[in-house]
Design a protein around this motif. Structure first.
Motif, PDB file in Angstrom:
ATOM      1  N   LEU A  89      11.608  -1.539   1.576  1.00 59.10           N
ATOM      2  CA  LEU A  89      11.577  -2.290   2.848  1.00 59.10           C
ATOM      3  C   LEU A  89      10.239  -2.252   3.654  1.00 59.10           C
ATOM      4  CD1 LEU A  89      15.304  -2.007   3.820  1.00 59.10           C
ATOM      5  CD2 LEU A  89      14.101  -4.181   3.096  1.00 59.10           C
ATOM      6  N   HIS A  90      10.024  -0.985   3.748  1.00 58.34           N
ATOM      7  CA  HIS A  90       8.674  -0.582   4.627  1.00 58.34           C
ATOM      8  C   HIS A  90       7.539  -1.467   3.946  1.00 58.34           C
ATOM      9  CE1 HIS A  90       5.814   2.783   6.348  1.00 58.34           C
ATOM     10  NE2 HIS A  90       5.826   1.867   7.072  1.00 58.34           N
ATOM     11  N   GLY A  91       7.479  -1.180   2.734  1.00 52.81           N
ATOM     12  CA  GLY A  91       6.371  -1.644   1.752  1.00 52.81           C
ATOM     13  C   GLY A  91       6.390  -3.231   2.235  1.00 52.81           C
ATOM     14  N   LEU A  92       7.392  -3.899   2.040  1.00 51.82           N
ATOM     15  CA  LEU A  92       7.423  -5.415   2.082  1.00 51.82           C
ATOM     16  C   LEU A  92       7.158  -5.576   3.627  1.00 51.82           C
ATOM     17  CD1 LEU A  92      10.934  -5.966   0.031  1.00 51.82           C
ATOM     18  CD2 LEU A  92       8.547  -6.613  -0.724  1.00 51.82           C
ATOM     19  N   LEU A  93       7.393  -5.160   4.354  1.00 53.60           N
ATOM     20  CA  LEU A  93       7.030  -5.787   5.745  1.00 53.60           C
ATOM     21  C   LEU A  93       5.644  -5.581   6.249  1.00 53.60           C
ATOM     22  CD1 LEU A  93      10.447  -4.855   7.564  1.00 53.60           C
ATOM     23  CD2 LEU A  93       9.575  -6.959   6.848  1.00 53.60           C
ATOM     24  N   HIS A  94       4.947  -4.413   5.405  1.00 57.78           N
ATOM     25  CA  HIS A  94       3.612  -4.198   5.350  1.00 57.78           C
ATOM     26  C   HIS A  94       2.900  -5.252   4.830  1.00 57.78           C
ATOM     27  CE1 HIS A  94       2.618  -0.797   8.105  1.00 57.78           C
ATOM     28  NE2 HIS A  94       3.823  -0.123   7.823  1.00 57.78           N
ATOM     29  N   MET A  95       3.519  -5.760   3.669  1.00 51.70           N
ATOM     30  CA  MET A  95       2.594  -6.884   2.854  1.00 51.70           C
ATOM     31  C   MET A  95       2.759  -8.365   3.735  1.00 51.70           C
ATOM     32  SD  MET A  95       4.631  -5.855  -0.568  1.00 51.70           S
ATOM     33  CE  MET A  95       4.276  -7.367  -1.632  1.00 51.70           C
ATOM     34  N   GLN A  96       4.169  -8.300   4.562  1.00 53.31           N
ATOM     35  CA  GLN A  96       4.152  -9.514   5.373  1.00 53.31           C
ATOM     36  C   GLN A  96       3.025  -9.284   6.377  1.00 53.31           C
ATOM     37  OE1 GLN A  96       5.742 -12.183   5.322  1.00 53.31           O
ATOM     38  NE2 GLN A  96       5.494 -13.046   7.242  1.00 53.31           N
ATOM     39  N   ALA A  97       2.982  -8.367   7.213  1.00 57.41           N
ATOM     40  CA  ALA A  97       2.066  -8.210   8.163  1.00 57.41           C
ATOM     41  C   ALA A  97       0.646  -8.238   7.913  1.00 57.41           C
ATOM     42  CB  ALA A  97       2.203  -6.879   8.773  1.00 57.41           C
ATOM     43  N   GLN A  98       0.341  -8.018   6.677  1.00 59.25           N
ATOM     44  CA  GLN A  98      -0.862  -7.998   5.998  1.00 59.25           C
ATOM     45  C   GLN A  98      -1.613  -9.540   5.782  1.00 59.25           C
ATOM     46  OE1 GLN A  98      -2.578  -5.267   6.202  1.00 59.25           O
ATOM     47  NE2 GLN A  98      -4.807  -5.672   5.371  1.00 59.25           N
ATOM     48  N   GLY A  99      -0.496 -10.145   5.271  1.00 56.39           N
ATOM     49  CA  GLY A  99      -0.857 -11.629   5.003  1.00 56.39           C
ATOM     50  C   GLY A  99      -1.763 -12.002   3.916  1.00 56.39           C
ATOM     51  N   LYS A 100      -2.022 -10.860   3.141  1.00 55.34           N
ATOM     52  CA  LYS A 100      -2.820 -10.794   1.903  1.00 55.34           C
ATOM     53  C   LYS A 100      -2.284 -10.087   0.961  1.00 55.34           C
ATOM     54  CE  LYS A 100      -6.743  -8.461   3.476  1.00 55.34           C
ATOM     55  NZ  LYS A 100      -8.020  -8.315   4.014  1.00 55.34           N
ATOM     56  N   PRO A 101      -2.578 -10.015  -0.223  1.00 55.40           N
ATOM     57  CA  PRO A 101      -2.199  -9.130  -1.243  1.00 55.40           C
ATOM     58  C   PRO A 101      -2.791  -7.866  -0.905  1.00 55.40           C
ATOM     59  CG  PRO A 101      -3.022 -10.829  -2.405  1.00 55.40           C
ATOM     60  CD  PRO A 101      -3.163 -11.087  -1.084  1.00 55.40           C
ATOM     61  N   MET A 102      -1.580  -6.853  -1.166  1.00 58.63           N
ATOM     62  CA  MET A 102      -1.973  -5.345  -0.930  1.00 58.63           C
ATOM     63  C   MET A 102      -2.012  -4.572  -2.184  1.00 58.63           C
ATOM     64  SD  MET A 102       0.114  -4.392   2.799  1.00 58.63           S
ATOM     65  CE  MET A 102      -0.791  -2.758   2.870  1.00 58.63           C
ATOM     66  N   THR A 103      -2.746  -3.654  -2.495  1.00 60.68           N
ATOM     67  CA  THR A 103      -2.890  -2.956  -3.264  1.00 60.68           C
ATOM     68  C   THR A 103      -1.845  -1.745  -3.299  1.00 60.68           C
ATOM     69  OG1 THR A 103      -4.501  -1.265  -2.935  1.00 60.68           O
ATOM     70  CG2 THR A 103      -5.312  -3.303  -3.678  1.00 60.68           C
ATOM     71  N   SER A 104      -1.405  -1.236  -4.594  1.00 59.57           N
ATOM     72  CA  SER A 104      -0.472   0.064  -4.733  1.00 59.57           C
ATOM     73  C   SER A 104      -1.015   1.079  -3.785  1.00 59.57           C
ATOM     74  CB  SER A 104      -0.232   0.498  -6.029  1.00 59.57           C
ATOM     75  OG  SER A 104       0.256  -0.587  -6.692  1.00 59.57           O
ATOM     76  N   ALA A 105      -2.346   1.259  -3.796  1.00 55.87           N
ATOM     77  CA  ALA A 105      -2.962   2.355  -2.968  1.00 55.87           C
ATOM     78  C   ALA A 105      -2.923   2.227  -1.647  1.00 55.87           C
ATOM     79  CB  ALA A 105      -4.367   2.334  -3.614  1.00 55.87           C
ATOM     80  N   GLU A 106      -3.169   0.913  -1.324  1.00 60.12           N
ATOM     81  CA  GLU A 106      -3.142   0.495   0.192  1.00 60.12           C
ATOM     82  C   GLU A 106      -1.700   0.712   0.657  1.00 60.12           C
ATOM     83  OE1 GLU A 106      -6.488  -2.978   0.890  1.00 60.12           O
ATOM     84  OE2 GLU A 106      -4.458  -3.311   0.188  1.00 60.12           O
ATOM     85  N   LEU A 107      -0.594   0.398   0.012  1.00 58.45           N
ATOM     86  CA  LEU A 107       0.873   0.417   0.256  1.00 58.45           C
ATOM     87  C   LEU A 107       1.167   1.988   0.489  1.00 58.45           C
ATOM     88  CD1 LEU A 107       2.243  -2.407  -1.598  1.00 58.45           C
ATOM     89  CD2 LEU A 107       2.315  -2.305   0.708  1.00 58.45           C
ATOM     90  N   ALA A 108       0.581   2.637  -0.567  1.00 56.57           N
ATOM     91  CA  ALA A 108       1.051   4.154  -0.792  1.00 56.57           C
ATOM     92  C   ALA A 108       0.613   4.954   0.574  1.00 56.57           C
ATOM     93  CB  ALA A 108       0.264   4.698  -1.963  1.00 56.57           C
TER      94      ALA A 108
END
Lengths: 153, 153
Positions: B11-30
């Motif tokens: 959930l944390h990751g998904l909402l950061h993806m939403q906040a980012q608005g563009k693709p996020m890499t696994s490293a960024e999410l991590a």
DNA sequence: CTATCATGAAACAAATAAAGTTACATGAAA
DNA sequence: TTTCATGTAACTTTATTTGTTTCATGATAG
């Protein structure tokens, strides 16, 4: 060995103690419950501290239920086991700085709290007497005979 | 590392993806989530199989949410993680011969079922959009400004 | 009195599962 | 063709529950 099954173990043991009508040793209980005498002692220790059972050493010793079955709720027993968390998941970080993670935690915490409340309410409402009765019901229906059970004396 | 925290992580990751608005890499999410890129991939894999997110390799690649936030319930996500049991305790033996143990299992199973039902109902009722809104609420109240968020376009 | 029985408790080992880590193959874009 | 990023397998680490061994303590029988 994954999930905590101490509540299951203790309930099983307590009702065998009730069925026996006299003190049972850790070794006897361990046989009934397919486990180890030390596990029995360790698990029953918390119940003894809370006055739900008593234990005696030496010849004729063993474990006895110390209160009427109707006065022991499953919640009493759960608390005597140290109130292990009954929810199987958790937040990665309980007090994060990230606002997003906090929002996630709020939702999951609410769900966990509701699950715990449901568990607590149920455990509070059920006593050992209720389960003991449900064990004897099919027996009584079949045999129409109840005099040989200790709690009928 | 004790309880399963994958739901929290995802959930944390998904909402950061939403906040980012563009693709996020696994490293960024991590980095956001204080974990490991491989853990991110492993955890997101089930969501990809269920069509909740998509992943792209190579330059500019990464993870993207594949459906509108309001169309993704927390239950969808839980199921995508393989529906791990959300109850933290269990019976010692699921199908015992002993009548006493069966009576105990009946009571504990009923409690577990109710806890699972409560969890499922809640997760079904909450969407990612709900949590996303709750993240933005305090921000909006403070700044009275909402135009710079991707879902307002 | 002392031998036996049973609990009390500490210490350690095994089993399980989540999470972290390393390593490398696959494929897409600059 | 080099670089970047995912896909995946294998292994390690950490946490927790349960099982086991060992010995001290105390109570009862003889």
């Amino acid at each position: 060995m994954k999930r905590d099954s101490r509540l299951s173990i203790v309930l099983h043991g307590l009702l065998h103690m009730q069925a026996q009508g006299k003190p049972m040793t850790s070794a006897e209980l361990a046989l009934c419950m397919d486990t180890n005498p030390v596990v029995v002692r360790r698990t029953m220790a918390g119940l003894r501290e809370n006055g739900l059972v008593s234990s005696e050493k030496g010849h004729g010793g063993g474990w006895t239920i110390a209160r009427p079955l109707a006065g022991i709720s499953l919640l009493d027993i759960h608390e005597s086991l140290g109130e292990p968390d009954v929810v199987g998941f958790s937040n990665k970080d309980e007090s994060p700085g990230c606002l997003i993670e906090r929002a996630v935690n709020r939702e999951l915490d609410a769900a966990m709290d509701e699950m715990r409340a449901v568990f607590t309410a149920r455990m509070r409402a059920i006593t050992l007497a209720d389960i003991w009765d449900s064990v004897r019901e099919p027996f009584n229906a079949h045999h129409n005979y109840r005099k040989d059970h200790p709690d009928d004396a």
